[in-house]
Motif scaffolding. Structure first.
Motif, short mmCIF file in Angstrom:
data_model
loop_
_atom_site.label_atom_id
_atom_site.label_comp_id
_atom_site.label_asym_id
_atom_site.label_seq_id
_atom_site.Cartn_x
_atom_site.Cartn_y
_atom_site.Cartn_z
N ALA A 1 0.81 -1.22 0.00
CA ALA A 1 0.00 0.00 0.00
C ALA A 1 0.84 1.27 0.00
CB ALA A 1 -0.93 0.00 1.22
N VAL A 2 2.07 1.20 0.54
CA VAL A 2 2.86 2.43 0.65
C VAL A 2 3.96 2.56 -0.41
CG1 VAL A 2 2.42 2.83 3.08
CG2 VAL A 2 4.35 1.39 2.42
N VAL A 3 4.18 1.51 -1.20
CA VAL A 3 5.25 1.61 -2.19
C VAL A 3 4.70 1.81 -3.61
CG1 VAL A 3 6.84 0.24 -0.80
CG2 VAL A 3 5.37 -0.91 -2.47
N GLY A 4 3.39 1.99 -3.75
CA GLY A 4 2.77 2.14 -5.07
C GLY A 4 2.72 3.59 -5.55
N GLN A 5 2.07 3.77 -6.69
CA GLN A 5 1.93 5.09 -7.30
C GLN A 5 0.47 5.40 -7.59
OE1 GLN A 5 4.40 5.44 -10.86
NE2 GLN A 5 5.91 6.54 -9.65
N VAL A 6 0.16 6.69 -7.66
CA VAL A 6 -1.15 7.14 -8.13
C VAL A 6 -1.20 6.93 -9.64
CG1 VAL A 6 -2.66 9.14 -8.45
CG2 VAL A 6 -1.40 8.84 -6.29
N ARG A 7 -2.31 6.40 -10.11
CA ARG A 7 -2.50 6.24 -11.57
C ARG A 7 -3.98 6.38 -11.88
NH1 ARG A 7 -3.94 2.39 -15.26
NH2 ARG A 7 -2.83 2.35 -17.25
N VAL A 8 -4.33 7.35 -12.70
CA VAL A 8 -5.72 7.57 -13.09
C VAL A 8 -5.78 7.80 -14.60
CG1 VAL A 8 -6.54 8.49 -10.88
CG2 VAL A 8 -5.51 10.04 -12.56
N SER A 9 -6.97 7.65 -15.16
CA SER A 9 -7.12 7.83 -16.60
C SER A 9 -8.40 8.59 -16.90
CB SER A 9 -7.13 6.47 -17.31
OG SER A 9 -8.24 5.70 -16.90
N ALA A 10 -8.46 9.10 -18.11
CA ALA A 10 -9.67 9.74 -18.63
C ALA A 10 -9.74 9.42 -20.11
CB ALA A 10 -9.63 11.25 -18.40
N GLU A 11 -10.95 9.33 -20.64
CA GLU A 11 -11.08 9.02 -22.05
C GLU A 11 -12.22 9.80 -22.70
OE1 GLU A 11 -12.53 4.83 -22.71
OE2 GLU A 11 -11.97 4.68 -20.59
N ALA A 12 -12.08 9.96 -23.99
CA ALA A 12 -13.10 10.65 -24.79
C ALA A 12 -13.26 9.91 -26.10
CB ALA A 12 -12.68 12.09 -25.04
N ARG A 13 -14.42 10.10 -26.72
CA ARG A 13 -14.68 9.47 -28.02
C ARG A 13 -15.19 10.51 -29.00
NH1 ARG A 13 -14.52 3.91 -28.07
NH2 ARG A 13 -14.45 2.94 -25.99
N VAL A 14 -14.71 10.38 -30.23
CA VAL A 14 -15.20 11.21 -31.33
C VAL A 14 -15.88 10.28 -32.34
CG1 VAL A 14 -14.61 12.81 -33.18
CG2 VAL A 14 -13.35 12.90 -31.00
N SER A 15 -17.15 10.52 -32.60
CA SER A 15 -17.89 9.71 -33.57
C SER A 15 -18.37 10.61 -34.70
CB SER A 15 -19.07 9.02 -32.89
OG SER A 15 -19.98 9.97 -32.37
N GLN A 16 -18.94 10.00 -35.74
CA GLN A 16 -19.45 10.75 -36.89
C GLN A 16 -20.91 10.36 -37.13
OE1 GLN A 16 -17.85 12.18 -41.26
NE2 GLN A 16 -17.37 10.11 -40.63
N PRO A 17 -21.85 11.07 -36.47
CA PRO A 17 -23.28 10.75 -36.63
C PRO A 17 -23.73 10.83 -38.08
CG PRO A 17 -22.93 12.29 -34.83
CD PRO A 17 -21.65 12.21 -35.56
N ARG A 18 -23.18 11.79 -38.78
CA ARG A 18 -23.44 11.89 -40.22
C ARG A 18 -22.21 12.50 -40.88
NH1 ARG A 18 -26.62 16.23 -38.15
NH2 ARG A 18 -25.94 18.26 -38.97
N GLU A 19 -22.11 12.36 -42.18
CA GLU A 19 -20.91 12.80 -42.89
C GLU A 19 -20.66 14.29 -42.66
OE1 GLU A 19 -18.86 12.57 -47.33
OE2 GLU A 19 -20.83 11.68 -46.98
N GLY A 20 -19.44 14.58 -42.24
CA GLY A 20 -19.06 15.98 -42.03
C GLY A 20 -19.33 16.51 -40.64
N LEU A 21 -19.95 15.69 -39.76
CA LEU A 21 -20.22 16.13 -38.38
C LEU A 21 -19.47 15.20 -37.43
CD1 LEU A 21 -21.79 17.96 -36.41
CD2 LEU A 21 -23.58 16.20 -36.38
N PHE A 22 -18.61 15.78 -36.58
CA PHE A 22 -17.78 15.01 -35.66
C PHE A 22 -18.19 15.36 -34.23
CE2 PHE A 22 -15.51 15.61 -39.59
CZ PHE A 22 -15.08 14.32 -39.89
N ARG A 23 -18.72 14.35 -33.53
CA ARG A 23 -19.27 14.57 -32.19
C ARG A 23 -18.31 14.07 -31.12
NH1 ARG A 23 -25.36 13.52 -31.76
NH2 ARG A 23 -25.24 15.60 -32.69
#
Length: 673
Positions: free
Chosen positions: A575-597
């Motif tokens: 418990a005392v010799v470890g490190q903090v590690r966190v993450s975050a993520e995002a997604r970009v999709s294309q609902p229709r041509e030319g639109l990036f959400r």
């Protein structure tokens, strides 16, 4: 001039049976130095008692000034044990955009049990477009739910692509009830609504338990004048702040085992090994590869439930020193069965309650014939009365009869139906059962001596009087049955280690171990065709009872078993010799041509240019993970951002489908100045 004391680190592990503490310094070579270690019984009704017992002991042994402690970090098996034993608070599940049929998927209906569920119209599609939200049914149910549950779990259809409906439900519940609410998008960005709902449900169940642990620890530290940040080990071995863990307790499942892996690597220096950590309630088996624990890409499985929690690829088995010892039904030569339920060992109950336990055991021994409930007692766990809300009339009546002193079950129950009622109280975490365990067997044989050996011997004598299929006693003496119990525990440990190895090799681990050829190989069965099975790496045995239970393990698994010097506090050290590690993520999709959400955090934004959307996604996750790293307890995080594209080629033209952007921040936890 007095020299300023060197900073010290305090590690705590709150397990199902024992609370461990270790005082560690970075000085003293590449592995640092353990200055003192101690154990105290975990007191589930008031966790501060066990914590104070262990920590006060290490402070006393080392003659340490508490102000020299600059970081406190703890791991815990409480969440893991609760899920294995089917315990936790009663919560309401709110499903938005789902139907009743979705409960049948991913074990959600089983996990829900008798807890209430409310279905609301709403949710989103894969691109984050909303259906009409209607929370009127939820609002109407809140007065009754608020009085009968300890928290809420909210999961909306495709909330990972747009969390707006989860946020609306969360805010409504908090406004009307003031109770804790877990929203699924806060825990996972993965698709798969029912499994995300399962993870959210389990998180909501664990909040009050982890909250009590953190509050007990913080209160103790303040009372001892230890002004240091408090960290908690997550299921992947990383450290996070106590405040972070309070909101996401599901991430502490496998916390103790993850800490043990970090500790095992630190103590032995072995890069490749099987690690088997035996505690009072569970045995946890995992693999070290190249100095790092293998992570489970599909999410942790605990208590039979596959969650979306990223954690070490740990297999948790209901086998430990305090496992229930039972007998195979209906066999001429019945086998000893162990677990998965944890009992309070009778040696421990005898030490704490004296004659109220031993006199009842002696009474049962005087009976001419063995009774079905012999050697079994019930006692309250000591949780707050508010957690007993929602009991049925039979449950409440039986609960009233049970107190803090163990009560012999043959005096408590008057019908077979009441046995099921008692089991429900145990599942709710309101009642403990005390009975014969491997820890008692070890006391009978003089291999363990920290509790009451008389109570253990009486328990073993009662168990030895059970009848086999021929009507004969199953053992001639307490010593013989105790030896059989300990041999069974070692054998089962070997099978669980091999099962994990086979599973990691892509086989059906349980079925492979059960195969007659593997059984003959483990037993070194003589024959014309001689069979053997061996691991390609050593086993690191962890846990206070590892020197006892793993003494005969090497010959069963075909490789050496290394039990480190400080194996009894591996979790606390990790418990005392470890490190903090966190993450975050995002997604970009294309609902229709030319639109990036772009969907990141709690926001959804549209762009007309792919590069601009990707740049915004990378900036978002970098900012989110930097803030999350501070919340998790580090001020000097290194951030790595990676982007994975999904594209197709149509008539030599590149077609964008989706981009997944992940930021990871890691660093040593902040310490007190």
């Amino acid at each position: 001039m007095t020299a300023k004391p060197k900073p010290l680190f305090l590690g705590i592990d709150t397990g199902g049976t024992y609370t461990d503490a270790v005082l560690w310094s970075e000085q003293g070579g590449p592995k640092g130095k353990v200055l003192a270690k101690a154990k105290a019984l975990t007191t589930r009704h008031d966790l501060a008692v066990g914590i104070s017992g262990a920590v006060d002991a290490v402070l006393g042994k080392s003659a340490t000034d508490p102000s020299a402690i600059k970081l406190v970090s703890m791991s815990t098996t409480l969440a893991t044990n609760a899920l294995v034993e089917g315990q936790g608070g009663r919560v309401a599940l709110i499903m938005i955009g789902f139907t009743g049929a979705d409960l049948a998927r991913d074990g959600l209906k089983t996990a829900l049990g008798t807890d209430p569920v409310v279905f609301c119209p709403g949710g989103h599609d894969v691109h984050g477009n909303a259906a009409k939200l209607d929370l009127s049914g939820l609002e109407a149910a809140l007065p009754e739910l608020g009085a009968s549950v300890s928290g809420f779990a909210v999961c909306a259809y495709f909330a990972t692509r747009n969390p707006a409906h989860e946020l609306a439900a969360r805010d409504l519940i908090r406004e009307k009830t003031g109770l804790p609410v877990t929203a699924s998008h806060e825990l996972s960005a993965k698709l798969g609504g029912p499994r995300r709902a399962l993870t959210t449900l389990l998180n909501a169940r664990l909040i009050s338990m982890i909250d009590r642990l953190v509050a007990a620890t913080e209160g103790f530290l303040e009372a001892r004048n230890i002004a240091a940040p408090l960290m908690v080990v997550r299921g992947d071995g990383a450290l996070v702040s106590a405040a972070f863990a309070r909101q996401r307790p599901i991430e502490t499942i496998l916390s103790g085992p993850a800490a043990s892996l970090v500790g095992a690597r630190h103590m032995t220096g072995l890069d490749n090994a099987m690690v088997s950590d035996i505690g009072g309630t569970t045995t946890d088996v995992a693999v070290l590869d190249g100095g790092r624990p293998r992570l489970d890409p599909e999410g942790a499985t605990v208590g039979g439930f596959r969650t979306m929690v990223e954690a070490v690829a740990m297999r948790t088995f209901g086998l430990g020193g305090d496992s229930e010892v039972a007998l195979e039904d209906g066999a001429l030569n019945p086998k000893i069965l162990l677990g998965p339920r944890r009992l309070v060992p009778l040696a421990l109950a005898g030490m704490m309650h004296g004659a109220s336990v031993t006199s009842e055991l002696e009474r049962q021994l005087r009976a001419p014939n063995p009774g079905r409930m012999d050697g079994r007692f019930a006692l309250r766990t000591g949780v707050p009365d508010r957690l007993a809300a929602g009991l049925t009339a039979p449950e409440a009546k039986l609960y009233e009869l049970i107190g803090a002193v163990p009560l012999a079950i043959d005096r408590l129950l008057t019908s077979n139906a009441q046995n099921a009622t008692l089991n429900r109280l145990v599942s709710r975490g309101l009642v403990h059962i005390s009975g014969f365990t491997p820890s008692d067997a070890a006391h009978v044989l003089g291999k363990q001596a920290n509790w009451d050996p008389l109570a253990a011997r009486l328990a073993a004598e009662l168990f030895a009087r059970k009848r086999d299929g021929r009507g004969q006693y199953i053992a001639p003496s307490p010593e013989v049955i105790s030896e059989r119990v300990l041999l069974t525990l070692t054998r089962w440990s070997a099978e669980y280690i091999l099962e994990t190895a086979f599973a990691e090799d892509g086989l059906d681990g349980a079925a492979t171990v059960a195969h007659a050829l593997v059984q003959r190989a483990v037993d070194s069965h003589p024959g014309i065709a001689r069979l053997s099975v061996a691991l390609d790496r050593p086993v690191i045995g962890l846990g206070a009872s590892a020197p006892l239970h793993y003494a005969g393990l090497a010959e069963l698994v075909g490789n050496e078993c290394v039990v480190p010097e400080d194996t009894d506090v591996a979790n606390a050290l990790g418990a005392v010799v470890g490190q903090v590690r966190v993450s975050a993520e995002a997604r970009v999709s294309q609902p229709r041509e030319g639109l990036f959400r772009l969907a990141s955090g709690q926001t959804v934004r549209d762009f007309t240019d792919e590069a601009e959307a990707i740049a915004a996604a990378e900036a978002d996750v970098r900012a989110i993970v930097a803030e999350r790293a501070k919340d998790a307890g580090t001020d000097n995080a290194e951030i790595d951002v990676s982007t994975e594209f999904k594209v197709s080629t149509v008539e030599a033209q590149r077609m964008f489908i989706e981009a997944h952007v992940v930021a990871v921040a890691s660093g040593r936890p902040r310490i007190a100045v």
